[in-house]
Design an enzyme around this catalytic site. Structure first.
Site, mmCIF file in Angstrom:
data_model
loop_
_atom_site.group_PDB
_atom_site.id
_atom_site.type_symbol
_atom_site.label_atom_id
_atom_site.label_comp_id
_atom_site.label_asym_id
_atom_site.label_seq_id
_atom_site.Cartn_x
_atom_site.Cartn_y
_atom_site.Cartn_z
ATOM 1 N N LYS A 36 -7.435 30.524 -23.382
ATOM 2 C CA LYS A 36 -8.286 31.545 -22.735
ATOM 3 C C LYS A 36 -9.748 31.135 -22.873
ATOM 4 O O LYS A 36 -10.242 30.907 -23.994
ATOM 5 C CB LYS A 36 -8.024 32.891 -23.403
ATOM 6 N N CYS A 66 -5.892 36.780 -18.540
ATOM 7 C CA CYS A 66 -6.447 38.132 -18.543
ATOM 8 C C CYS A 66 -7.944 38.214 -18.232
ATOM 9 O O CYS A 66 -8.334 38.137 -17.086
ATOM 10 C CB CYS A 66 -6.100 38.826 -19.862
ATOM 11 N N GLU A 85 0.746 38.016 -21.382
ATOM 12 C CA GLU A 85 -0.173 37.611 -22.461
ATOM 13 C C GLU A 85 0.376 38.102 -23.801
ATOM 14 O O GLU A 85 0.900 39.213 -23.898
ATOM 15 C CB GLU A 85 -1.555 38.241 -22.209
HETATM 16 N N1 LIG Z 1 -6.483 40.974 -22.755
HETATM 17 C C1 LIG Z 1 -7.598 41.034 -22.078
HETATM 18 O O1 LIG Z 1 -8.282 40.065 -21.883
HETATM 19 C C2 LIG Z 1 -7.928 42.382 -21.539
HETATM 20 C C3 LIG Z 1 -8.950 42.357 -20.446
HETATM 21 C C4 LIG Z 1 -9.280 43.714 -19.950
HETATM 22 O O2 LIG Z 1 -8.630 44.699 -20.278
HETATM 23 C C5 LIG Z 1 -10.413 43.850 -19.047
HETATM 24 O O3 LIG Z 1 -10.730 44.979 -18.690
HETATM 25 O O4 LIG Z 1 -11.012 42.841 -18.653
#
Ligand SMILES: NC(=O)CCC(=O)C(=O)O
Length: 312
Positions: A148, A189, A64
């Protein structure tokens, strides 16, 4: 009625994750370093903890936000116009996005499928910013994107407050791409925390789900592996997330530990927290054996929970 073509027959393939380091303020340097690491991964090189070289990878994955520091103040500065519309031919060479041009050239020169992590995207028609993955065929064609869907907005007092929504808008489509060896579903993520997305991708025929990601030092230790193994087991798919390397001099401290989990929940490969290239072989036998032995995919009771989508 479904309009989704059947998924490609699932065949064995080699997957490499690049847990990229040295992501700093200089975008040109970030792109140059990523290009160099793609060359090394494509040559079968393994680096750092995890290793597991399997020969030339068929699919390489970046993390990412690989071309920019991660943080809402950086997104507007590093954002690039991609202008991809699904179903329309995309002229990569005329792309305004230097990251897209680099990734396309890399996929073509190295002859690999390339999931180019994600980058901040500026959508010109409305000026909105997104956190967007782009995917390239071995011919260098841009074949898919994913914005996303679930923005990373959390507030754990005394630990971490992060609000992607201060700069970014959320995507609103579900995305996958077909290769000659599998249908691969996309997320980014925080999307991993929403089982609905993975469930629908799996029901659309994806045998493999890959989410570039960047968890942090608060949530990473307990949730990073757990969520991936959960999504793998509850959907009986291969599941993988690819993180940046940890850099304690950066504003955001990524957890690292890029990994690949099989449909039974076994971890096939896991990087440490430093820069790494890890490789693994994806074997459809585990996928088919898991689904045959524990046939939840054909035991669902949509009559009991009719409000849950059947996906495709
Ligand atoms: N970059 C993100 O979306 C981080 C997501 C994250 O750390 C989580 O705990 O969920």
């Amino acid at each position: 009625m479904s309009t989704i073509p059947p998924a490609p027959a699932f065949k064995p393939f080699n997957l490499a994750l690049i847990q990229l380091g040295q992501i700093g303020a200089d975008k040109a340097a970030n792109l140059k370093h990523a290009r160099d690491m793609i060359r090394r991964a494509a040559g079968g090189e393994s680096l750092g903890v995890g290793g597991g070289a399997q020969g030339k990878p068929d699919l390489i994955v970046l993390p990412e936000c690989f071309n920019s520091p991660y943080g809402h103040v950086h997104f507007p500065v590093y954002a690039e116009n991609i202008g991809f519309n699904r179903g329309e031919k995309y002229d990569v060479e005329a792309s305004e996005s230097e990251s897209v041009r680099m990734l396309s050239e890399a996929a073509k020169t190295e002859g690999v499928w390339l999931l180019g992590g994600s980058i901040p995207e500026r959508n010109l028609p409305d000026g909105k910013l997104y956190n967007t993955s782009t995917v390239y065929s071995p011919r260098g064609e841009l074949v898919a994107t994913h914005r996303k869907v679930h923005l990373f907005d959390i507030d754990i007092p005394g630990k971490i407050t992060f609000k992607e929504s201060e700069a970014l808008s959320a995507g609103s489509s579900i995305n996958y791409f077909d290769t000659e060896f599998a249908r691969v579903g996309l997320g980014i993520c925080y999307d991993v925390r929403f089982p609905e997305l993975a469930m629908i991708l799996a029901r659309k025929g994806c045998q493999v789900l890959i989410y570039p990601g960047a968890f942090n030092l608060t949530t990473g230790p307990l949730n990073w592996e757990l969520l991936q193994r959960a999504r793998a087991v509850d959907n009986q798919v291969y599941f993988s997330m690819c993180s940046p390397a940890r850099d304690l001099t950066a504003g955001y401290h990524a957890w690292g530990h890029s990994m690949v989990v099989d449909p039974m929940g076994s971890k096939l490969v896991e990087a440490g927290d430093g820069e790494a290239i890890v490789h693994t072989r994806i074997d459809p036998k585990t996928f088919h054996d898991t689904r045959a032995g524990i046939p939840v995919t054909v035991q669902r009771r949509f009559d009991v929970y009719p409000d849950v989508s059947k996906g495709s």
